[in-house]
Design a protein around this motif. Sequence first.
Motif, PDB file in Angstrom:
ATOM      1  N   ASN A  32      -1.196   2.724   7.472  1.00  0.00           N
ATOM      2  CA  ASN A  32      -3.166   4.008   6.855  1.00  0.00           C
ATOM      3  C   ASN A  32      -3.469   2.656   5.971  1.00  0.00           C
ATOM      4  O   ASN A  32      -4.098   2.661   4.520  1.00  0.00           O
ATOM      5  CB  ASN A  32      -2.979   4.496   6.686  1.00  0.00           C
ATOM      6  CG  ASN A  32      -2.706   5.485   7.977  1.00  0.00           C
ATOM      7  OD1 ASN A  32      -2.745   5.021   9.032  1.00  0.00           O
ATOM      8  ND2 ASN A  32      -1.912   7.163   7.543  1.00  0.00           N
ATOM      9  N   LEU A  33      -3.007   0.859   5.915  1.00  0.00           N
ATOM     10  CA  LEU A  33      -4.375   0.912   4.970  1.00  0.00           C
ATOM     11  C   LEU A  33      -4.874  -0.444   5.507  1.00  0.00           C
ATOM     12  O   LEU A  33      -5.710  -0.975   4.692  1.00  0.00           O
ATOM     13  CB  LEU A  33      -2.616  -0.555   4.265  1.00  0.00           C
ATOM     14  CG  LEU A  33      -3.410  -1.639   3.206  1.00  0.00           C
ATOM     15  CD1 LEU A  33      -4.033  -0.992   1.754  1.00  0.00           C
ATOM     16  CD2 LEU A  33      -1.682  -2.748   3.186  1.00  0.00           C
ATOM     17  N   THR A  34      -3.754  -1.212   6.362  1.00  0.00           N
ATOM     18  CA  THR A  34      -5.336  -2.611   6.728  1.00  0.00           C
ATOM     19  C   THR A  34      -6.424  -1.870   7.220  1.00  0.00           C
ATOM     20  O   THR A  34      -8.016  -3.301   7.271  1.00  0.00           O
ATOM     21  CB  THR A  34      -4.555  -2.819   7.959  1.00  0.00           C
ATOM     22  OG1 THR A  34      -3.739  -2.069   8.772  1.00  0.00           O
ATOM     23  CG2 THR A  34      -3.577  -4.115   7.675  1.00  0.00           C
ATOM     24  N   GLY A  71       0.511  -1.268  -0.208  1.00  0.00           N
ATOM     25  CA  GLY A  71      -0.252  -0.007  -0.059  1.00  0.00           C
ATOM     26  C   GLY A  71       0.552   1.569   0.372  1.00  0.00           C
ATOM     27  O   GLY A  71       0.708   2.290   0.661  1.00  0.00           O
ATOM     28  N   THR A  72       1.777   1.241  -1.016  1.00  0.00           N
ATOM     29  CA  THR A  72       2.720   2.083  -1.125  1.00  0.00           C
ATOM     30  C   THR A  72       1.642   3.315  -0.861  1.00  0.00           C
ATOM     31  O   THR A  72       2.774   4.445  -0.191  1.00  0.00           O
ATOM     32  CB  THR A  72       3.930   2.068  -1.872  1.00  0.00           C
ATOM     33  OG1 THR A  72       4.628   2.989  -2.082  1.00  0.00           O
ATOM     34  CG2 THR A  72       3.020   2.092  -3.730  1.00  0.00           C
ATOM     35  N   TYR A  97      -2.826  -1.246  -4.650  1.00  0.00           N
ATOM     36  CA  TYR A  97      -4.140  -1.559  -5.887  1.00  0.00           C
ATOM     37  C   TYR A  97      -4.795  -0.639  -6.659  1.00  0.00           C
ATOM     38  O   TYR A  97      -4.804  -0.471  -7.799  1.00  0.00           O
ATOM     39  CB  TYR A  97      -5.029  -1.922  -4.925  1.00  0.00           C
ATOM     40  CG  TYR A  97      -5.730  -2.699  -5.478  1.00  0.00           C
ATOM     41  CD1 TYR A  97      -5.488  -3.871  -6.034  1.00  0.00           C
ATOM     42  CD2 TYR A  97      -7.294  -2.090  -5.740  1.00  0.00           C
ATOM     43  CE1 TYR A  97      -7.001  -4.728  -6.696  1.00  0.00           C
ATOM     44  CE2 TYR A  97      -8.360  -2.506  -5.750  1.00  0.00           C
ATOM     45  CZ  TYR A  97      -8.031  -4.315  -6.483  1.00  0.00           C
ATOM     46  OH  TYR A  97      -9.643  -4.366  -7.605  1.00  0.00           O
ATOM     47  N   SER A  98      -4.061   0.374  -6.415  1.00  0.00           N
ATOM     48  CA  SER A  98      -4.697   1.604  -7.352  1.00  0.00           C
ATOM     49  C   SER A  98      -3.577   2.278  -8.155  1.00  0.00           C
ATOM     50  O   SER A  98      -2.871   2.464  -7.853  1.00  0.00           O
ATOM     51  CB  SER A  98      -4.903   3.256  -6.130  1.00  0.00           C
ATOM     52  OG  SER A  98      -4.950   4.156  -6.084  1.00  0.00           O
ATOM     53  N   ASP A 123      -2.746  -6.499  -5.171  1.00  0.00           N
ATOM     54  CA  ASP A 123      -4.027  -6.751  -3.878  1.00  0.00           C
ATOM     55  C   ASP A 123      -2.998  -7.344  -2.890  1.00  0.00           C
ATOM     56  O   ASP A 123      -2.570  -8.257  -3.310  1.00  0.00           O
ATOM     57  CB  ASP A 123      -4.998  -8.030  -4.461  1.00  0.00           C
ATOM     58  CG  ASP A 123      -6.305  -7.697  -3.141  1.00  0.00           C
ATOM     59  OD1 ASP A 123      -6.211  -6.865  -2.364  1.00  0.00           O
ATOM     60  OD2 ASP A 123      -7.129  -8.424  -3.927  1.00  0.00           O
ATOM     61  N   ALA A 124      -3.525  -6.482  -1.616  1.00  0.00           N
ATOM     62  CA  ALA A 124      -2.479  -6.647  -1.047  1.00  0.00           C
ATOM     63  C   ALA A 124      -2.808  -7.863   0.169  1.00  0.00           C
ATOM     64  O   ALA A 124      -1.976  -8.656   1.157  1.00  0.00           O
ATOM     65  CB  ALA A 124      -2.937  -5.670   0.460  1.00  0.00           C
TER      66      ALA A 124
END
Length: 249
Positions: free
Chosen positions: A119-121, A54-55, A76-77, A101-102
């Motif tokens: 700030n991903l989970t 989620g860089t 993912y973006s 996809d993480a």
Amino acid sequence: MAELMQSIGRYWTRRAPSYTDVIKKNLADGWDKVWADELTAHFPRDTRRVLDIGTGPGFFAMILARRGYAVTAVDYSDGMLREAWRNAGDLARHIRFARMDAQRLDLTDGSFDAIVTRNLTWNLPDPAGAYREWMRVLRPGGVLVNFDANWYAYLFDEEQQQAYRRDRINTRLAGVEDHEAYAESDVMESISRGLPMGRLRRPQWDVDTLNALGFSAVRADTTVSRRLWNPEEQVNYASTPGFLICAVK
């Protein structure tokens, strides 16, 4: 879940340029060193290969590549990846960027010494499955370093909602930018209502889940935002302090 993931990806692609503005400010104000020192303090001594999940606009990937780590940065973006590649500049040749996809990583078992994420989970439909995947791609003795917060918990808790409203008032009183006054905030709220994490007791849920998966030395630090958030962020998110979760495979 596929439709929800598509909505999430489209949303963050639209928001990507605004996040570049945030990291440019962090870089200009010297927060890159603060964050890099924090991250590397948790790494095993022989860490070389780091996975940034989620860089976003590439902040972690850049500051770790500068310190000589071999970084793989996934998101993912598509929009976030484009921003990350541009922001990296000359460092981009030292970073492998990939759309993933993480929760389902197209990566080899045991291929990383450390995983970092921020700030991903909270934004994942299947956070437990994601943790399982992250454990898979870590080598034995590898470390997971996860920064997050109880984002959008105010949607599910009246007391939290009142605290969130006080934050909005306090940002005006302090004369700082209100980070929650952005376009499409209603879209993110709608997406968040379909996600599980806002309803969970965190970071305890994360600690329990990681222990159940077989991680060791699992710990949570709920004071981390005091040293990693700038004063403006601390005013904006006083009711939603950040936390650090660290675990060893």
